[in-house]
Scaffold this active site. Structure first.
Site, PDB file in Angstrom:
ATOM      1  N   THR A  85       0.760  -1.251   0.160  1.00 38.29           N
ATOM      2  CA  THR A  85       0.012   0.095  -0.088  1.00 38.29           C
ATOM      3  C   THR A  85       0.717   1.073  -0.150  1.00 38.29           C
ATOM      4  O   THR A  85       1.159   1.874   1.073  1.00 38.29           O
ATOM      5  CB  THR A  85      -1.054   0.184   1.416  1.00 38.29           C
ATOM      6  OG1 THR A  85      -0.151  -0.185   2.376  1.00 38.29           O
ATOM      7  CG2 THR A  85      -2.232  -0.948   1.315  1.00 38.29           C
ATOM      8  N   CYS A 260       7.284   1.946   5.752  1.00 42.18           N
ATOM      9  CA  CYS A 260       6.266   2.065   6.723  1.00 42.18           C
ATOM     10  C   CYS A 260       5.981   3.323   7.254  1.00 42.18           C
ATOM     11  O   CYS A 260       5.094   4.133   6.895  1.00 42.18           O
ATOM     12  CB  CYS A 260       6.106   1.019   7.617  1.00 42.18           C
ATOM     13  SG  CYS A 260       6.132  -0.561   6.806  1.00 42.18           S
TER      14      CYS A 260
HETATM   15  N1  LIG Z   1       7.395  -4.377   5.473  1.00 39.90           N
HETATM   16  C1  LIG Z   1       7.078  -4.368   6.841  1.00 39.90           C
HETATM   17  O1  LIG Z   1       7.866  -4.542   7.614  1.00 39.90           O
HETATM   18  C2  LIG Z   1       5.614  -4.210   7.203  1.00 39.90           C
HETATM   19  C3  LIG Z   1       5.298  -4.607   8.315  1.00 39.90           C
HETATM   20  C4  LIG Z   1       3.934  -4.268   8.571  1.00 39.90           C
HETATM   21  C5  LIG Z   1       3.062  -3.975   7.797  1.00 39.90           C
HETATM   22  N2  LIG Z   1       3.457  -3.912   6.339  1.00 39.90           N
HETATM   23  C6  LIG Z   1       2.550  -3.476   5.382  1.00 39.90           C
HETATM   24  O2  LIG Z   1       1.957  -4.561   4.673  1.00 39.90           O
HETATM   25  C7  LIG Z   1       1.926  -4.410   3.295  1.00 39.90           C
HETATM   26  C8  LIG Z   1       3.068  -5.011   2.476  1.00 39.90           C
HETATM   27  O3  LIG Z   1       4.289  -4.297   2.782  1.00 39.90           O
HETATM   28  P1  LIG Z   1       5.779  -4.997   2.143  1.00 39.90           P
HETATM   29  O4  LIG Z   1       6.840  -4.206   2.675  1.00 39.90           O
HETATM   30  O5  LIG Z   1       5.582  -6.529   2.334  1.00 39.90           O
HETATM   31  O6  LIG Z   1       5.504  -4.670   0.418  1.00 39.90           O
HETATM   32  P2  LIG Z   1       6.294  -5.255  -0.764  1.00 39.90           P
HETATM   33  O7  LIG Z   1       6.151  -4.164  -1.713  1.00 39.90           O
HETATM   34  O8  LIG Z   1       7.499  -5.882  -0.121  1.00 39.90           O
HETATM   35  O9  LIG Z   1       5.534  -6.390  -1.058  1.00 39.90           O
HETATM   36  C9  LIG Z   1       4.212  -6.397  -1.496  1.00 39.90           C
HETATM   37  C10 LIG Z   1       4.257  -7.724  -2.505  1.00 39.90           C
HETATM   38  O10 LIG Z   1       2.800  -7.875  -3.176  1.00 39.90           O
HETATM   39  C11 LIG Z   1       2.758  -8.256  -4.535  1.00 39.90           C
HETATM   40  N3  LIG Z   1       1.631  -8.021  -4.955  1.00 39.90           N
HETATM   41  C12 LIG Z   1       1.101  -6.816  -5.566  1.00 39.90           C
HETATM   42  N4  LIG Z   1      -0.145  -7.095  -6.072  1.00 39.90           N
HETATM   43  C13 LIG Z   1      -0.388  -8.300  -6.094  1.00 39.90           C
HETATM   44  C14 LIG Z   1      -1.568  -9.135  -6.208  1.00 39.90           C
HETATM   45  N5  LIG Z   1      -2.626  -8.684  -7.053  1.00 39.90           N
HETATM   46  N6  LIG Z   1      -1.439 -10.626  -6.046  1.00 39.90           N
HETATM   47  C15 LIG Z   1      -0.230 -11.060  -5.514  1.00 39.90           C
HETATM   48  N7  LIG Z   1       0.802 -10.396  -5.259  1.00 39.90           N
HETATM   49  C16 LIG Z   1       0.820  -9.124  -5.484  1.00 39.90           C
HETATM   50  C17 LIG Z   1       4.067  -7.495  -5.039  1.00 39.90           C
HETATM   51  O11 LIG Z   1       4.659  -8.021  -6.112  1.00 39.90           O
HETATM   52  C18 LIG Z   1       4.973  -7.495  -3.898  1.00 39.90           C
HETATM   53  O12 LIG Z   1       5.786  -8.861  -3.830  1.00 39.90           O
HETATM   54  C19 LIG Z   1       1.889  -2.783   3.196  1.00 39.90           C
HETATM   55  O13 LIG Z   1       0.462  -2.382   3.309  1.00 39.90           O
HETATM   56  C20 LIG Z   1       2.781  -2.272   4.420  1.00 39.90           C
HETATM   57  O14 LIG Z   1       2.456  -1.229   4.627  1.00 39.90           O
HETATM   58  C21 LIG Z   1       4.676  -3.803   6.234  1.00 39.90           C
HETATM   59  O1  LIG Z   2      14.761   5.347  18.215  1.00 36.17           O
HETATM   60  C1  LIG Z   2      14.526   5.274  17.137  1.00 36.17           C
HETATM   61  C2  LIG Z   2      13.986   4.057  16.401  1.00 36.17           C
HETATM   62  C3  LIG Z   2      13.867   3.954  14.907  1.00 36.17           C
HETATM   63  N1  LIG Z   2      14.456   5.229  14.277  1.00 36.17           N
HETATM   64  C4  LIG Z   2      14.250   5.034  12.818  1.00 36.17           C
HETATM   65  O2  LIG Z   2      13.023   4.654  12.558  1.00 36.17           O
HETATM   66  C5  LIG Z   2      12.877   3.977  11.349  1.00 36.17           C
HETATM   67  C6  LIG Z   2      11.657   2.588  11.560  1.00 36.17           C
HETATM   68  O3  LIG Z   2      12.516   1.817  12.367  1.00 36.17           O
HETATM   69  P1  LIG Z   2      11.487   0.530  13.062  1.00 36.17           P
HETATM   70  O4  LIG Z   2      10.215   1.079  13.481  1.00 36.17           O
HETATM   71  O5  LIG Z   2      12.247  -0.210  13.691  1.00 36.17           O
HETATM   72  O6  LIG Z   2      11.511  -0.366  11.675  1.00 36.17           O
HETATM   73  P2  LIG Z   2      10.206  -0.887  10.633  1.00 36.17           P
HETATM   74  O7  LIG Z   2      10.572  -2.179  10.098  1.00 36.17           O
HETATM   75  O8  LIG Z   2       9.899   0.215   9.447  1.00 36.17           O
HETATM   76  O9  LIG Z   2       8.927  -0.972  11.597  1.00 36.17           O
HETATM   77  C7  LIG Z   2       8.053   0.233  11.624  1.00 36.17           C
HETATM   78  O10 LIG Z   2       7.160   0.007  10.886  1.00 36.17           O
HETATM   79  C8  LIG Z   2       6.427  -1.601  10.622  1.00 36.17           C
HETATM   80  C9  LIG Z   2       5.561  -1.483   9.340  1.00 36.17           C
HETATM   81  O11 LIG Z   2       4.270  -0.765   9.550  1.00 36.17           O
HETATM   82  C10 LIG Z   2       5.566  -1.842  11.823  1.00 36.17           C
HETATM   83  O12 LIG Z   2       4.916  -3.051  11.666  1.00 36.17           O
HETATM   84  C11 LIG Z   2       6.397  -1.686  13.032  1.00 36.17           C
HETATM   85  O13 LIG Z   2       5.905  -1.868  14.229  1.00 36.17           O
HETATM   86  C12 LIG Z   2       7.114  -0.304  13.090  1.00 36.17           C
HETATM   87  O14 LIG Z   2       8.096  -0.128  14.122  1.00 36.17           O
HETATM   88  C13 LIG Z   2      14.312   3.335  10.988  1.00 36.17           C
HETATM   89  O15 LIG Z   2      14.751   4.084   9.960  1.00 36.17           O
HETATM   90  C14 LIG Z   2      15.110   3.608  12.265  1.00 36.17           C
HETATM   91  O16 LIG Z   2      16.360   3.902  12.014  1.00 36.17           O
HETATM   92  C15 LIG Z   2      15.057   6.167  14.915  1.00 36.17           C
HETATM   93  O17 LIG Z   2      15.448   7.009  14.100  1.00 36.17           O
HETATM   94  N2  LIG Z   2      15.148   6.132  16.318  1.00 36.17           N
END
Ligand SMILES: NC(=O)c1ccc[n+]([C@@H]2O[C@H](COP(=O)([O-])OP(=O)(O)OC[C@H]3O[C@@H](n4cnc5c(N)ncnc54)[C@H](O)[C@@H]3O)[C@@H](O)[C@H]2O)c1
Ligand SMILES: O=c1ccn([C@@H]2O[C@H](COP(=O)(O)OP(=O)(O)O[C@H]3O[C@H](CO)[C@@H](O)[C@H](O)[C@H]3O)[C@@H](O)[C@H]2O)c(=O)[nH]1
Length: 433
Positions: A85, A260
Site C-alpha cells: 500500500t 512504513c
Molecule cells: N515491511 C514491513 O515491515 C511491514 C510491516 C507491517 C505492515 N506492512 C504493510 O504490509 C504491506 C506490504 O508491505 P511490504 O513491505 O511487504 O511490501 P512489498 O512491496 O515488499 O510486497 C508486496 C508484494 O505484493 C505483491 N503483489 C502486488 N499485487 C499483487 C497481487 N494482486 N497478487 C499477488 N501479489 C501481489 C508484489 O509483487 C510484492 O511482492 C503494506 O501495506 C505495508 O504497509 C509492512
Molecule cells: O529510536 C529510533 C527508532 C527508530 N528509528 C528509525 O525509524 C525507522 C523505523 O524503524 P523501525 O520501526 O524499527 O522499523 P520498521 O521495520 O519500519 O517497523 C515499523 O513499521 C512497521 C511497518 O508498519 C511496523 O510493523 C513496525 O511495528 C514499526 O516499528 C528506521 O529508519 C529507524 O532508523 C530512529 O530513528 N530512532
C-alpha cells in the site's frame, strides 16, 4: 489448516513461512515471477535474518509452496492479503490499487465461508469498502483485518511471537478461524484484541503514528540541544528512565525512513482530511517535517566540517538501508543523505553490508563499494548513517589510518565521542556536543 498468502514481499514472505512453521499448509502467491522462483528455491528475495532457514524448513516439511497462479489458492480456508500500500505518486494518500486488485482476484477464487484477512496497512474504512466490493462481485467470503506489527530485521521473531494480535471482524466465524490459525501463538499467552474493522485499522495507523512522533520528538530535542550545547543522547537516557516514557524509540539521529512510518503518517493525514478531521492529526505534518530536517542537518554538518563546501571532497558514506539488518532502501534517510552530498558535488563512496543492490536501483549515479575500508580510504570525511554492527565496532585508530583527514559525522549517535576524539577525530553527532 489450508492457508494462502497473497503478496510475498517483506511482510507476506515472512508470514507465509511463519504460518507453515505453526503447522499449516501454506501457498504463497505473488505476481512477481522472479520473487516466486527464489522463494520456491528456499531463498528469501530480500535480506531478513532467519528467513532463509524458516523458508527451507517449511519447504522441506512439504507444508510451504509458492506460485504465481492464484487459482492454486482456491482450496484455502483462510487467505491473507499482504500486498503493498505505497504512497500515491504526488499525493499523501495510500495507493490501494494492489489491495483492490488482490480482493477482486480473490472474489473469483475464495470459497463461500472462507476468510479473507487483510494484513496490509490501510486507511481506516478500507475493510468495509472491500466487503462491499466482494459482495458486488458475488463473493460470500468473510473478511477480517488483522494488522501486522513486525519490524524488518526482527520479522521472523515478531511474526512468531508478536506482542499482541488484533482481529478486526464483523462475524464471530472470522474470530474462530483466526483463533485456529494462531492457536500456537495464543497458547503462549499472547494478548488478543477482538474488535471492529475500523478500530483494527486504526490500531495499526495510530501505533505507527505514535512511534514516528516519539522519534521526531527526540529529534526536535536534538535541534534544541544543538542550539544550547546540550547532549540529546544523555537527555534521552535520562528521560527514558521514567517508565512512563521509556528509552526505546528515543534514538535521535537522521530520523525514520523505510516502507512504513513515512508513508503511513502521510496516509493518516490524508485520511483524516477526508474525514473532516485534519486538525486532529495536524501534528503529524510537524512530525514529518522535523524528520526530514534531520537529513538536511546531516548534510549541513558535512559542509560545515569541510570548511564550507563538499564540492570534490571525498566522503565515505557508511550505510544505505533505512535501518540495520535489512536490505530495504525505501525512503532511506541514509541513501537520501548520500544522494544529497553527491548532488552538491561531493565524491561520495557509499557502502552497506546488504543494501547496495537496492540502493543502486534508486540512485545509480552513486559510487558503491563493498567494503567499509574501500569507502574510507583517502576520505576527507566519514558519515555513519545506518548503525550496522560492523560500523559501530569500527576502531577509531584503524579508520584514522585509512582516511586523508580524521573527520566523522555520527548521524545515528552510536559511537563514543571521547574514543573517536582521543584518536584525533573531529567528531560530530546530531544533537550531541
Ligand atoms: N515491511 C514491513 O515491515 C511491514 C510491516 C507491517 C505492515 N506492512 C504493510 O504490509 C504491506 C506490504 O508491505 P511490504 O513491505 O511487504 O511490501 P512489498 O512491496 O515488499 O510486497 C508486496 C508484494 O505484493 C505483491 N503483489 C502486488 N499485487 C499483487 C497481487 N494482486 N497478487 C499477488 N501479489 C501481489 C508484489 O509483487 C510484492 O511482492 C503494506 O501495506 C505495508 O504497509 C509492512
Ligand atoms: O529510536 C529510533 C527508532 C527508530 N528509528 C528509525 O525509524 C525507522 C523505523 O524503524 P523501525 O520501526 O524499527 O522499523 P520498521 O521495520 O519500519 O517497523 C515499523 O513499521 C512497521 C511497518 O508498519 C511496523 O510493523 C513496525 O511495528 C514499526 O516499528 C528506521 O529508519 C529507524 O532508523 C530512529 O530513528 N530512532
Amino acid at each position: 489448516m489450508e492457508i494462502s498468502v497473497v503478496g510475498c514481499g517483506y511482510l507476506g514472505a515472512v508470514h507465509a513461512a511463519a504460518m507453515a512453521e505453526l503447522g499449516h499448509r501454506v501457498v504463497g502467491v505473488d505476481t512477481d515471477a522472479a520473487k516466486i522462483a527464489k522463494l520456491t528455491a528456499g531463498t528469501a528475495p530480500f535480506f531478513e535474518p532467519g528467513l532463509d532457514e524458516l523458508l527451507r524448513a517449511g519447504i522441506d516439511s512439504g507444508r510451504l509452496r509458492f506460485t504465481t497462479d492464484l487459482a492454486e489458492a482456491a482450496g484455502a480456508e483462510v487467505h491473507f492479503v499482504a500486498v503493498g500500500t505505497p504512497q500515491l505518486p504526488g499525493a499523501d494518500g495510500a495507493d490501494l490499487r494492489f489491495v483492490n486488485g488482490a480482493f477482486d482476484a480473490l472474489a473469483a477464487v475464495a470459497s463461500a465461508g472462507s476468510l479473507i484477512v487483510g494484513k496490509s496497512t490501510v486507511p481506516v474504512g478500507t475493510a468495509a469498502d472491500l466487503v462491499g466490493r466482494l459482495r458486488q462481485a458475488g463473493s460470500a467470503a468473510l473478511v477480517a483485518w488483522n494488522p501486522e506489527f513486525l519490524r524488518e530485521g526482527f520479522a521472523v521473531a515478531d511474526t512468531l511471537t508478536p506482542d499482541r494480535l488484533v482481529y478486526g471482524v464483523d462475524d464471530p466465524r472470522s474470530t474462530d478461524l483466526l483463533d485456529r490459525v494462531y492457536a500456537a501463538v495464543l497458547e503462549r499467552g499472547t494478548p488478543r484484541i477482538v474488535t471492529d474493522f475500523a478500530t483494527a485499522e486504526l490500531v495499526k495507523t495510530a501505533a505507527n503514528a505514535f512511534l514516528a512522533t516519539k522519534i521526531s520528538f527526540i529529534n526536535a530535542m536534538a535541534e534544541i540541544a544543538e542550539a544550547t550545547g546540550a547532549d540529546v543522547t544523555t537527555l534521552a537516557d535520562a528521560m527514558g528512565h521514567d517508565a512512563r516514557i521509556g528509552r526505546r524509540f528515543l534514538n535521535a539521529g537522521i530520523g525514520f525512513g523505510g516502507g512504513c512510518l513515512p508513508k503511513d503518517i502521510r496516509a493518516f493525514t490524508a485520511r483524516a482530511e477526508e474525514l473532516g478531521r485534519a486538525e486532529s492529526v495536524a501534528f503529524l505534518r510537524q512530525v514529518d517535517a522535523i524528520n526530514l530536517r534531520r537529513r538536511e542537518r546531516a548534510v549541513e554538518l558535512a559542509v560545515e566540517m569541510l570548511g564550507g563546501s563538499v564540492y570534490e571532497r571525498r566522503i565515505a558514506v557508511l550505510g544505505l538501508t533505512f535501518k540495520p539488518d535489512s536490505d530495504d532502501t525505501r525512503d532511506s534517510p541514509a541513501l537520501d543523505v548520500a544522494a544529497r552530498l553527491h548532488g552538491l558535488g561531493a565524491l561520495v563512496r557509499a557502502t552497506d553490508p546488504h543494501g547496495i543492490a537496492n540502493a543502486r536501483l534508486r540512485h545509480p549515479q552513486l559510487d558503491y563499494v563493498e567494503a567499509a575500508e574501500a569507502a574510507l580510504r583517502d576520505a576527507d570525511l566519514a558519515v555513519l548513517v545506518t548503525e550496522w554492527r560492523e560500523y559501530r565496532d569500527l576502531e577509531p585508530a584503524a579508520v584514522a589510518a585509512l582516511m586523508a583527514e580524521p573527520r566523522i559525522i555520527d548521524a545515528r549517535n552510536v559511537l563514543d565521542p571521547a574514543a573517536w576524539r582521543a584518536a584525533g577525530f573531529a567528531y560530530r553527532g546530531l544533537g550531541r556536543s
